[in-house]
Design a protein around this motif. Structure first.
Motif, mmCIF file in Angstrom:
data_model
loop_
_atom_site.group_PDB
_atom_site.id
_atom_site.type_symbol
_atom_site.label_atom_id
_atom_site.label_comp_id
_atom_site.label_asym_id
_atom_site.label_seq_id
_atom_site.Cartn_x
_atom_site.Cartn_y
_atom_site.Cartn_z
ATOM 1 N N SER A 57 0.836 -1.200 0.000
ATOM 2 C CA SER A 57 0.000 0.000 0.000
ATOM 3 C C SER A 57 0.867 1.244 0.000
ATOM 4 O O SER A 57 1.948 1.272 0.594
ATOM 5 N N SER A 58 0.360 2.287 -0.677
ATOM 6 C CA SER A 58 1.021 3.589 -0.648
ATOM 7 C C SER A 58 0.536 4.436 0.520
ATOM 8 O O SER A 58 1.017 5.538 0.739
ATOM 9 N N VAL A 59 -0.436 3.904 1.258
ATOM 10 C CA VAL A 59 -1.002 4.607 2.416
ATOM 11 C C VAL A 59 -0.514 3.905 3.673
ATOM 12 O O VAL A 59 -0.597 2.680 3.787
ATOM 13 N N ASP A 60 -0.009 4.678 4.639
ATOM 14 C CA ASP A 60 0.773 4.078 5.726
ATOM 15 C C ASP A 60 -0.014 3.605 6.940
ATOM 16 O O ASP A 60 0.574 3.093 7.884
ATOM 17 N N SER A 61 -1.340 3.773 6.973
ATOM 18 C CA SER A 61 -2.087 3.301 8.143
ATOM 19 C C SER A 61 -3.422 2.706 7.713
ATOM 20 O O SER A 61 -3.981 3.096 6.673
ATOM 21 N N ALA A 62 -3.906 1.773 8.527
ATOM 22 C CA ALA A 62 -5.177 1.108 8.208
ATOM 23 C C ALA A 62 -6.321 2.113 8.163
ATOM 24 O O ALA A 62 -7.217 2.024 7.316
ATOM 25 N N ARG A 63 -6.307 3.088 9.088
ATOM 26 C CA ARG A 63 -7.385 4.076 9.117
ATOM 27 C C ARG A 63 -7.387 4.922 7.843
ATOM 28 O O ARG A 63 -8.440 5.174 7.250
ATOM 29 N N LYS A 64 -6.204 5.343 7.414
ATOM 30 C CA LYS A 64 -6.130 6.151 6.196
ATOM 31 C C LYS A 64 -6.535 5.340 4.973
ATOM 32 O O LYS A 64 -7.136 5.867 4.037
ATOM 33 N N ARG A 65 -6.196 4.047 4.972
ATOM 34 C CA ARG A 65 -6.613 3.207 3.850
ATOM 35 C C ARG A 65 -8.128 3.089 3.797
ATOM 36 O O ARG A 65 -8.728 3.120 2.723
ATOM 37 N N PHE A 66 -8.735 2.964 4.978
ATOM 38 C CA PHE A 66 -10.199 2.883 5.021
ATOM 39 C C PHE A 66 -10.820 4.174 4.510
ATOM 40 O O PHE A 66 -11.747 4.158 3.681
ATOM 41 N N LEU A 67 -10.317 5.315 4.975
ATOM 42 C CA LEU A 67 -10.866 6.599 4.549
ATOM 43 C C LEU A 67 -10.669 6.800 3.047
ATOM 44 O O LEU A 67 -11.529 7.364 2.361
ATOM 45 N N HIS A 68 -9.538 6.332 2.531
ATOM 46 C CA HIS A 68 -9.306 6.436 1.090
ATOM 47 C C HIS A 68 -10.301 5.580 0.312
ATOM 48 O O HIS A 68 -10.841 6.003 -0.715
ATOM 49 N N ALA A 69 -10.552 4.393 0.832
ATOM 50 C CA ALA A 69 -11.445 3.465 0.133
ATOM 51 C C ALA A 69 -12.868 3.995 0.056
ATOM 52 O O ALA A 69 -13.577 3.754 -0.928
ATOM 53 N N ILE A 70 -13.315 4.711 1.092
ATOM 54 C CA ILE A 70 -14.685 5.222 1.081
ATOM 55 C C ILE A 70 -14.758 6.659 0.571
ATOM 56 O O ILE A 70 -15.814 7.281 0.605
ATOM 57 N N GLY A 71 -13.628 7.183 0.096
ATOM 58 C CA GLY A 71 -13.614 8.561 -0.383
ATOM 59 C C GLY A 71 -14.572 8.812 -1.528
ATOM 60 O O GLY A 71 -14.998 9.939 -1.749
ATOM 61 N N ARG A 72 -14.939 7.757 -2.244
ATOM 62 C CA ARG A 72 -15.843 7.924 -3.381
ATOM 63 C C ARG A 72 -17.231 8.391 -2.958
ATOM 64 O O ARG A 72 -18.014 8.864 -3.789
ATOM 65 N N VAL A 73 -17.565 8.263 -1.662
ATOM 66 C CA VAL A 73 -18.897 8.699 -1.228
ATOM 67 C C VAL A 73 -19.007 10.213 -1.193
ATOM 68 O O VAL A 73 -20.094 10.748 -0.974
ATOM 69 N N THR A 74 -17.890 10.922 -1.410
ATOM 70 C CA THR A 74 -17.955 12.390 -1.429
ATOM 71 C C THR A 74 -18.929 12.871 -2.493
ATOM 72 O O THR A 74 -19.733 13.785 -2.255
ATOM 73 N N VAL A 75 -18.876 12.280 -3.674
ATOM 74 C CA VAL A 75 -19.827 12.663 -4.726
ATOM 75 C C VAL A 75 -21.247 12.338 -4.281
ATOM 76 O O VAL A 75 -22.187 13.090 -4.566
ATOM 77 N N GLY A 76 -21.414 11.228 -3.561
ATOM 78 C CA GLY A 76 -22.734 10.886 -3.034
ATOM 79 C C GLY A 76 -23.242 11.927 -2.063
ATOM 80 O O GLY A 76 -24.447 12.218 -2.020
ATOM 81 N N LYS A 77 -22.345 12.510 -1.275
ATOM 82 C CA LYS A 77 -22.747 13.582 -0.356
ATOM 83 C C LYS A 77 -23.296 14.776 -1.133
ATOM 84 O O LYS A 77 -24.293 15.398 -0.740
ATOM 85 N N LEU A 78 -22.645 15.107 -2.243
ATOM 86 C CA LEU A 78 -23.146 16.203 -3.066
ATOM 87 C C LEU A 78 -24.518 15.871 -3.643
ATOM 88 O O LEU A 78 -25.394 16.734 -3.726
ATOM 89 N N CYS A 79 -24.708 14.608 -4.021
ATOM 90 C CA CYS A 79 -25.999 14.191 -4.574
ATOM 91 C C CYS A 79 -27.093 14.220 -3.514
ATOM 92 O O CYS A 79 -28.223 14.658 -3.790
ATOM 93 N N MET A 80 -26.789 13.748 -2.304
ATOM 94 C CA MET A 80 -27.774 13.793 -1.219
ATOM 95 C C MET A 80 -28.153 15.243 -0.903
ATOM 96 O O MET A 80 -29.319 15.563 -0.680
ATOM 97 N N SER A 81 -27.151 16.107 -0.897
ATOM 98 C CA SER A 81 -27.422 17.528 -0.645
ATOM 99 C C SER A 81 -28.334 18.097 -1.721
ATOM 100 O O SER A 81 -29.288 18.838 -1.434
ATOM 101 N N ALA A 82 -28.042 17.761 -2.975
ATOM 102 C CA ALA A 82 -28.837 18.284 -4.088
ATOM 103 C C ALA A 82 -30.271 17.791 -4.025
ATOM 104 O O ALA A 82 -31.213 18.555 -4.297
ATOM 105 N N SER A 83 -30.447 16.526 -3.664
ATOM 106 C CA SER A 83 -31.810 15.977 -3.646
ATOM 107 C C SER A 83 -32.671 16.650 -2.587
ATOM 108 O O SER A 83 -33.823 17.002 -2.839
#
Length: 388
Positions: A57-83
């Protein structure tokens, strides 16, 4: 997970019970000793499994890897806000039209007046319309920022999206509830378009990251990862409560107060008790997050006004902007008085200033919600807006 005979061994799919609001066919899928080949895993630079089972991994901690993996939900946050933003704009359009078509007995015998004639009715709607405009401009600015962000400022962009999502969806729930109440019992019937809006807002508040959880993370990051707002000049008493710049400084003063408080609260905890230190600072940090995102909404509102060329529209939007700021300052007037950002005369004048603004804005209420561009076909389909 399935073939033409159903789910594969070890896989169970359970349909969730019906929920209120717009239907969503969610289910729970569980796995019991189901082995997946390495090629079936979603991998990336943040984590890859080699054939021998080791992780690179290029990410040095398990927590950061988890946050990176779920980072795609950021666009979902924009969609929830828009709805939810679209929902609350539609709710306000319905409520304002109802207020102007529904008549009740007036003060003079034999004469009827529309609900909108009463200050107790239209003032509440105007204040929510002002907030909806701020939400709209904020969402547009945040979306543009997300689209154009660079890898360097991605963490800040993600934090801004999370804060906007929380504030917009929380405000939307309050707005749709107010809109429903202003339409009385008729709005309890789904056929009239408003009954399901609060449940839909509740869904957005929880989806793509529960609001409180994502605000806690954003607020924790802001304590030392965000620049302390400049100390505003103390109020002299000569400032006008209709001056947007003066009111905006009040929001900045609140942000600075809670930011400094969060830093102090975090430092005052036990060094070896991370949870205890956060618990000590969490209230101030969440107030910091709220003041900051309200400030960003105010900036977006001000920017939108500068792009308005028609003089009459610009004047109405400026009054609406001041009403939005005035509500935010009024709700923090005790703190701002203590911080020197308001004087006692300012605090005493707040109700009268709001009254004058609402008086000026009341005739523009239908036009302000017509600008939400809710399809006429939808409004015409609602019985309470068409039936006597």
């Amino acid at each position: 997970m399935s073939d033409d005979r159903g789910t594969l061994p070890g896989i169970t799919v359970t349909v969730l019970p019906e929920r209120v609001g717009s239907p969503v066919d969610h289910c729970v899928t569980s796995f019991d000793h189901v082995r997946l080949p390495r090629t079936a895993l979603i991998q990336g630079e943040h984590g890859q499994l080699r054939p021998d089972g080791s992780l690179t991994s290029s990410v040095d901690s398990a927590r950061k890897r988890f946050l990176h993996a779920i980072g795609r939900v950021t666009v979902g946050k924009l969609c929830m806000s828009a709805s939810t933003l679209g929902g609350c704009r539609a709710a306000l359009a319905i409520a304002v039209r109802y207020a102007h078509t529904r008549t009740i007995s007036g003060p003079v015998a034999g004469r009827r007046v529309p609900l909108a004639a009463h200050r107790s009715h239209h003032a509440r709607l105007l204040e929510r319309v002002a907030t909806a405009y701020a939400m709209t401009f904020l969402h547009r600015e945040v979306t543009d920022h997300w689209i154009t962000h660079t890898p360097t400022d991605r963490p800040a962009a993600e934090r801004l999206v999370a804060l906007a999502k929380g504030w917009i969806t929380w405000q939307a729930r309050e707005i749709v509830t107010e809109s429903r109440e202003r339409c009385g019992a008729r709005a309890l019937f789904p056929v009239n378009g408003l009954a399901e809006y609060p449940a839909n807002a509740d869904g957005a508040i929880t989806a793509e990251g529960d609001n409180l959880a994502i605000w806690c993370k954003a607020a924790a990051d802001m304590i030392f990862g965000h620049t302390l707002a400049p100390e505003p000049l103390p109020a002299t008493g000569r400032e006008s409560l209709t001056d947007p710049a003066f009111l905006r400084r009040g929001i900045t003063a609140a942000e600075r107060h809670w930011h400094a408080g969060a830093r102090s609260d975090l430092r005052s905890g036990e060094a070896d008790d991370a949870l205890g230190r956060w618990n000590n600072a969490s209230a101030s940090a969440l107030n910091l997050a709220e003041a900051y995102i309200i400030g960003q909404a105010a900036e977006a509102f001000a920017t939108a006004i500068t792009r308005t060329t028609a003089a009459g529209t610009r004047a109405a939007l400026t009054d609406l902007y001041v009403l939005f700021l005035l509500d935010q300052v009024d709700s923090r007037s005790g703190l701002l008085l203590a911080e020197g950002a308001l004087t006692r005369d300012h605090v005493r004048a707040l109700p009268r200033t709001r009254h004058l603004l609402i008086t000026r804005l009341a005739p523009h209420l239908p036009a302000l919600t017509d600008a939400f561009s809710v399809p006429q076909e939808h409004l015409s389909s609602l019985p309470m807006l068409t039936a006597p």
